[in-house]
Design a protein around this motif. Sequence first.
Motif, PDB file in Angstrom:
ATOM      1  N   GLU A 259      17.753  19.690  39.962  1.00 31.65           N
ATOM      2  CA  GLU A 259      16.911  19.169  41.145  1.00 31.65           C
ATOM      3  C   GLU A 259      15.472  19.930  40.996  1.00 31.65           C
ATOM      4  N   ALA A 260      15.554  21.217  40.923  1.00 36.39           N
ATOM      5  CA  ALA A 260      14.451  22.200  41.090  1.00 36.39           C
ATOM      6  C   ALA A 260      13.500  22.077  39.922  1.00 36.39           C
ATOM      7  N   ASN A 261      14.172  22.092  38.617  1.00 38.12           N
ATOM      8  CA  ASN A 261      13.443  22.055  37.303  1.00 38.12           C
ATOM      9  C   ASN A 261      12.954  20.667  37.226  1.00 38.12           C
ATOM     10  N   LEU A 262      13.571  19.730  37.358  1.00 36.00           N
ATOM     11  CA  LEU A 262      12.824  18.235  37.339  1.00 36.00           C
ATOM     12  C   LEU A 262      11.944  18.067  38.342  1.00 36.00           C
ATOM     13  N   GLN A 263      11.811  18.746  39.400  1.00 37.93           N
ATOM     14  CA  GLN A 263      10.709  18.673  40.307  1.00 37.93           C
ATOM     15  C   GLN A 263       9.393  19.392  39.948  1.00 37.93           C
ATOM     16  N   LYS A 264       9.705  20.387  39.191  1.00 37.54           N
ATOM     17  CA  LYS A 264       8.511  21.373  38.727  1.00 37.54           C
ATOM     18  C   LYS A 264       7.837  20.529  37.829  1.00 37.54           C
ATOM     19  N   GLN A 265       8.654  19.650  36.784  1.00 36.13           N
ATOM     20  CA  GLN A 265       8.089  18.958  35.789  1.00 36.13           C
ATOM     21  C   GLN A 265       7.609  17.556  36.183  1.00 36.13           C
ATOM     22  N   GLY A 266       7.629  17.273  37.320  1.00 30.59           N
ATOM     23  CA  GLY A 266       7.017  15.976  37.921  1.00 30.59           C
ATOM     24  C   GLY A 266       7.921  15.092  37.983  1.00 30.59           C
ATOM     25  N   ILE A 267       9.183  15.227  37.938  1.00 34.37           N
ATOM     26  CA  ILE A 267      10.244  14.013  37.912  1.00 34.37           C
ATOM     27  C   ILE A 267      10.847  14.023  39.460  1.00 34.37           C
ATOM     28  N   GLN A 268      10.805  12.842  40.022  1.00 34.26           N
ATOM     29  CA  GLN A 268      11.250  12.912  41.382  1.00 34.26           C
ATOM     30  C   GLN A 268      12.997  12.549  41.473  1.00 34.26           C
ATOM     31  N   VAL A 269      13.438  13.267  42.606  1.00 30.09           N
ATOM     32  CA  VAL A 269      15.231  13.380  42.383  1.00 30.09           C
ATOM     33  C   VAL A 269      15.236  12.589  43.727  1.00 30.09           C
ATOM     34  N   HIS A 270      16.349  11.797  43.653  1.00 21.38           N
ATOM     35  CA  HIS A 270      16.689  10.839  44.769  1.00 21.38           C
ATOM     36  C   HIS A 270      18.556  11.179  44.809  1.00 21.38           C
ATOM     37  N   TRP A 271      19.061  11.444  46.071  1.00 19.48           N
ATOM     38  CA  TRP A 271      20.417  11.362  46.174  1.00 19.48           C
ATOM     39  C   TRP A 271      20.738  10.253  46.803  1.00 19.48           C
ATOM     40  N   ALA A 272      22.242   9.804  46.404  1.00 17.93           N
ATOM     41  CA  ALA A 272      22.803   8.645  46.856  1.00 17.93           C
ATOM     42  C   ALA A 272      23.992   8.770  47.083  1.00 17.93           C
ATOM     43  N   GLU A 273      24.498   8.568  48.204  1.00 20.14           N
ATOM     44  CA  GLU A 273      25.910   8.829  48.562  1.00 20.14           C
ATOM     45  C   GLU A 273      26.959   7.813  47.804  1.00 20.14           C
ATOM     46  N   THR A 274      26.670   6.635  48.113  1.00 21.10           N
ATOM     47  CA  THR A 274      27.088   5.334  47.719  1.00 21.10           C
ATOM     48  C   THR A 274      26.354   4.800  46.699  1.00 21.10           C
ATOM     49  N   GLY A 275      27.011   3.710  45.950  1.00 19.48           N
ATOM     50  CA  GLY A 275      26.331   2.747  45.183  1.00 19.48           C
ATOM     51  C   GLY A 275      25.331   2.048  45.854  1.00 19.48           C
ATOM     52  N   ASP A 276      25.668   1.320  47.048  1.00 21.01           N
ATOM     53  CA  ASP A 276      24.645   0.773  47.868  1.00 21.01           C
ATOM     54  C   ASP A 276      23.502   1.461  48.074  1.00 21.01           C
ATOM     55  N   GLN A 277      23.460   2.600  48.317  1.00 17.93           N
ATOM     56  CA  GLN A 277      22.349   3.358  48.715  1.00 17.93           C
ATOM     57  C   GLN A 277      21.520   3.695  47.458  1.00 17.93           C
ATOM     58  N   ALA A 278      22.062   3.979  46.323  1.00 13.74           N
ATOM     59  CA  ALA A 278      21.261   4.052  44.976  1.00 13.74           C
ATOM     60  C   ALA A 278      20.725   2.942  44.810  1.00 13.74           C
ATOM     61  N   CYS A 279      21.307   1.659  45.215  1.00  9.49           N
ATOM     62  CA  CYS A 279      20.515   0.582  44.701  1.00  9.49           C
ATOM     63  C   CYS A 279      19.602   0.209  45.729  1.00  9.49           C
ATOM     64  N   GLU A 280      19.412   0.653  46.874  1.00 12.32           N
ATOM     65  CA  GLU A 280      18.332   0.569  47.859  1.00 12.32           C
ATOM     66  C   GLU A 280      17.369   1.536  47.388  1.00 12.32           C
ATOM     67  N   ILE A 281      17.571   2.794  46.678  1.00 14.05           N
ATOM     68  CA  ILE A 281      16.606   3.498  46.203  1.00 14.05           C
ATOM     69  C   ILE A 281      15.701   2.912  45.005  1.00 14.05           C
ATOM     70  N   VAL A 282      16.523   2.450  44.252  1.00 13.13           N
ATOM     71  CA  VAL A 282      15.913   1.602  42.892  1.00 13.13           C
ATOM     72  C   VAL A 282      14.965   0.505  43.532  1.00 13.13           C
ATOM     73  N   ARG A 283      15.592  -0.098  44.497  1.00 16.31           N
ATOM     74  CA  ARG A 283      14.684  -1.286  44.872  1.00 16.31           C
ATOM     75  C   ARG A 283      13.182  -0.838  45.743  1.00 16.31           C
ATOM     76  N   ASP A 284      13.569   0.376  46.564  1.00 16.42           N
ATOM     77  CA  ASP A 284      12.505   0.663  47.256  1.00 16.42           C
ATOM     78  C   ASP A 284      11.326   1.187  46.186  1.00 16.42           C
TER      79      ASP A 284
END
Length: 480
Positions: A74-99
């Motif tokens: 996460e730290a190295n991706l963020q340094k390079q400009g990639i945004q990192v998101h954490w999803a505990e469940t599949g539904d949360q991951a879907c919500e992140i992609v939708r948002d």
Amino acid sequence: MTSQQEAVQEFHPRVHAALGNPQIRNNFRKAMDGLMTKRSAAFEGMDLEALRDLGAAVRLRALSRLPELLEQLEANLQKQGIQVHWAETGDQACEIVRDICQARDAKKVIKGKSMVSEEMELNHYLEEAGIEALESDLGEYLVQLAEETPSHIIMPAIHKNTDEISELMHEKTGTHRSKDVDYLTASARQQLREKFMQADVGVSGVNFAVAETGTLCLVENEGNGRLTTTTPPCHIAVTGIEKVVEKLEDVTPLLALLTRSATGQHITTYFNMISSPRKAGEKDGPEEVHLVLVDSGRSKIYQDEELLDTLRCIRCGACMNHCPVYTRVGGHAYGTTYPGPIGKILMPHLLGLEKTQDLPSASTLCGACGEVCPVKIPIPKLLQRLRQEAVDGDSLRPSVVAGHGIKRRKLELLAWKGWALMHARPGLYRFSTRWMARLRGLMPGKLGGWTDYRTPPRLAGKTLQQRLQERQQQKTGGQS
């Protein structure tokens, strides 16, 4: 209940339907024979066991430091400009992609191959939100046209032959009926090419996420992965938390194992390494890159020292290609995102044994899956563990698997308690076995499904103790 949970509960009807479909059985038999032959040829001349040992060691080392490596990633991706998101469940991951899509007012999403997105049922979720999601992998595209789910994690449309694909494309896209595979492939690519240019967001999976360098590695053959991750202005990568590896050099043995085990290739046509969004002065690439790390039950698996081995998987599909059960029933019979041997040990964690109680038992335990696994996952051993989990209602050990003891039956429990009681008392044991031998004629001719194709065992007329006593008496009588 999701469509996937409903499907897995219909396991037995689906199996019987597949076994009664000669076309399905022929399609899979032909495909699996070809894949096994290619895999064997691809490893010829190599020290396969040494490479498997190395691959297993790489995966185990990464899993032993998983929390730490995820934070480093996460730290190295963020340094390079990639945004990192954490999803505990599949539904949360879907919500992140939708948002993310809605924040960009995205209406069209083009997808590269991603089993985690299938696991999340992302396409259905986005469609309900008014966002069109189109698969760009040729196999996934065909499956989407047919309104089906993938039947294999590497070759999603492997259950269809050329004639079936030709008819499907003719009905859905207007192409001419043809047995020319090159024509059908070119037609599909032509239809997809325009979609890449129109897409607002590209969604892909991740094969390996390198913590040391903050690199997302994507393996593919068709070029659709590269287009998906570079042409749209926004790229969203979705992956399970277990895909992280420690160092970039760790990817080398895993890639060698993955491609040879999956398709019999020494190397795939494309190997993409993504480390940042488009930089100043660069002419292509997305403006934004996001990584969604999905847990969905994986952290629970991580808590069990034995079941932890499930997370080693690099999604090559070799266990399916060599499985006698999968070859005969196909992928759709399982009703789960991950079919075959890997599905039988992974899906109980993702959906719970309540929904998947029949899967661990859908195996001959022949051991072929464990013998070919490139990272040496002891699949047969894990299947036995899950079978125990399903019936073990009295264990004092806390279980990480939801639905522990779901197949435990009161009558069975009572029978085992009687068995324990009988064996703890010698007099009761002798009395019971004598009467069981005398009443053996009342034994039913059918003992569950096992005797559908086998002759049931018959109790002997005399117990072993009786026979030993008679032999001793005969010897004693002869000496006197």
